[in-house]
Design a protein around this motif. Structure first.
Motif, PDB file in Angstrom:
ATOM      1  N   HIS A  26       0.777  -1.219  -0.056  1.00 51.95           N
ATOM      2  CA  HIS A  26      -0.087   0.071  -0.064  1.00 51.95           C
ATOM      3  C   HIS A  26       0.955   1.195  -0.178  1.00 51.95           C
ATOM      4  O   HIS A  26       0.695   2.249  -0.901  1.00 51.95           O
ATOM      5  CB  HIS A  26      -0.810   0.063   1.295  1.00 51.95           C
ATOM      6  CG  HIS A  26      -1.748   1.224   1.637  1.00 51.95           C
ATOM      7  ND1 HIS A  26      -2.392   1.901   0.703  1.00 51.95           N
ATOM      8  CD2 HIS A  26      -1.761   2.136   2.592  1.00 51.95           C
ATOM      9  CE1 HIS A  26      -2.871   3.036   1.146  1.00 51.95           C
ATOM     10  NE2 HIS A  26      -2.372   2.985   2.374  1.00 51.95           N
ATOM     11  N   HIS A  55       2.368   7.470   7.102  1.00 51.99           N
ATOM     12  CA  HIS A  55       0.833   7.562   7.629  1.00 51.99           C
ATOM     13  C   HIS A  55       0.312   6.305   8.325  1.00 51.99           C
ATOM     14  O   HIS A  55      -0.420   6.744   8.813  1.00 51.99           O
ATOM     15  CB  HIS A  55       0.104   8.372   6.381  1.00 51.99           C
ATOM     16  CG  HIS A  55      -0.344   7.265   5.423  1.00 51.99           C
ATOM     17  ND1 HIS A  55       0.652   6.784   4.354  1.00 51.99           N
ATOM     18  CD2 HIS A  55      -1.476   6.741   5.189  1.00 51.99           C
ATOM     19  CE1 HIS A  55      -0.177   5.783   3.627  1.00 51.99           C
ATOM     20  NE2 HIS A  55      -1.343   5.561   4.276  1.00 51.99           N
ATOM     21  N   ASP A  56       0.622   5.236   7.628  1.00 57.19           N
ATOM     22  CA  ASP A  56      -0.154   4.021   8.515  1.00 57.19           C
ATOM     23  C   ASP A  56       0.951   3.350   9.364  1.00 57.19           C
ATOM     24  O   ASP A  56       0.292   2.159   9.624  1.00 57.19           O
ATOM     25  CB  ASP A  56      -1.004   3.264   7.432  1.00 57.19           C
ATOM     26  CG  ASP A  56      -2.097   3.641   6.887  1.00 57.19           C
ATOM     27  OD1 ASP A  56      -2.731   4.459   7.443  1.00 57.19           O
ATOM     28  OD2 ASP A  56      -2.462   3.294   5.665  1.00 57.19           O
ATOM     29  N   ASP A 119      -3.486   8.474  -0.918  1.00 60.85           N
ATOM     30  CA  ASP A 119      -3.842   7.436   0.057  1.00 60.85           C
ATOM     31  C   ASP A 119      -5.250   7.069  -0.580  1.00 60.85           C
ATOM     32  O   ASP A 119      -5.649   5.740  -0.840  1.00 60.85           O
ATOM     33  CB  ASP A 119      -3.778   7.855   1.389  1.00 60.85           C
ATOM     34  CG  ASP A 119      -4.213   6.818   2.395  1.00 60.85           C
ATOM     35  OD1 ASP A 119      -3.978   5.876   2.199  1.00 60.85           O
ATOM     36  OD2 ASP A 119      -4.845   7.175   3.536  1.00 60.85           O
TER      37      ASP A 119
HETATM   38 FE   FE2 Z   1      -3.223   4.435   4.012  1.00 54.99          FE
END
Ligand code: FE2
Length: 166
Positions: A26, A55-56, A119
């Motif tokens: 991702h 971000h994740d 995203d």
């Molecule tokens: Fe994400």
């Protein structure tokens, strides 16, 4: 480019499946999408790349985790000045983008908008077509961009299908 040292720290901190829904593949797609968008929007490509891989990074699960954006921003802050070297202004954009990436916002500096769009354009991986109403930049809303982004996740979807239920 993201340094191998930064990737090692991120990998060591990441609590979930490395090749899962919010894992490395991702992030790699978010990076690809983000850099493509940045050429059109004028966003800072270094911030976009860092967003993709951070971000994740602090997610605690693959479902509902409303604080993971704030944790990602704090994680980034802990690395600023060592493995992350951004100007104060660019760093604040990265931190803001991480902190609020799941809040449904669309108005922000164009670098932040480009992060969020990159995203949101990877929603194809969960079988959703990105809705232009939730995209921030006109570059991301282009039907060709949405279509291209949908294609980027097909190999990952296919590999998951071959693996079967986990
Ligand atoms: Fe994400």
């Amino acid at each position: 480019m993201i340094s191998p040292e930064l990737m090692t720290v991120v990998q060591n901190e990441f609590a979930l499946d490395w090749d899962g829904l919010h894992g490395l593949y991702h992030w790699q797609r978010v990076r690809e999408i983000g850099l493509r968008l940045a050429r059109l929007t004028g966003a800072n490509p270094t911030v976009v790349e860092l967003f993709a891989f951070l971000h994740d990074a602090k997610r605690a699960n693959n479902h509902r985790d409303p604080e993971h954006g704030a944790r990602a921003a704090e994680f980034a802050r802990s690395l600023q000045g060592s493995l992350i070297r951004l100007s104060d202004r660019e760093f604040e954009r990265l931190a803001f983008a991480c902190r609020y990436h799941t809040n449904g916002l669309t108005e922000a500096h164009v670098t932040v908008q480009t992060c969020w769009d990159s995203d949101r354009l990877d929603l194809g991986r969960i079988g959703m077509t990105p809705d232009p109403r939730y995209l921030c930049t006109s570059a991301a809303r282009e039907p060709e961009m949405i279509e291209w982004a949908m294609l980027q996740c097909q190999p990952w979807i296919e590999s998951r299908r071959q693996k079967g239920p986990t």
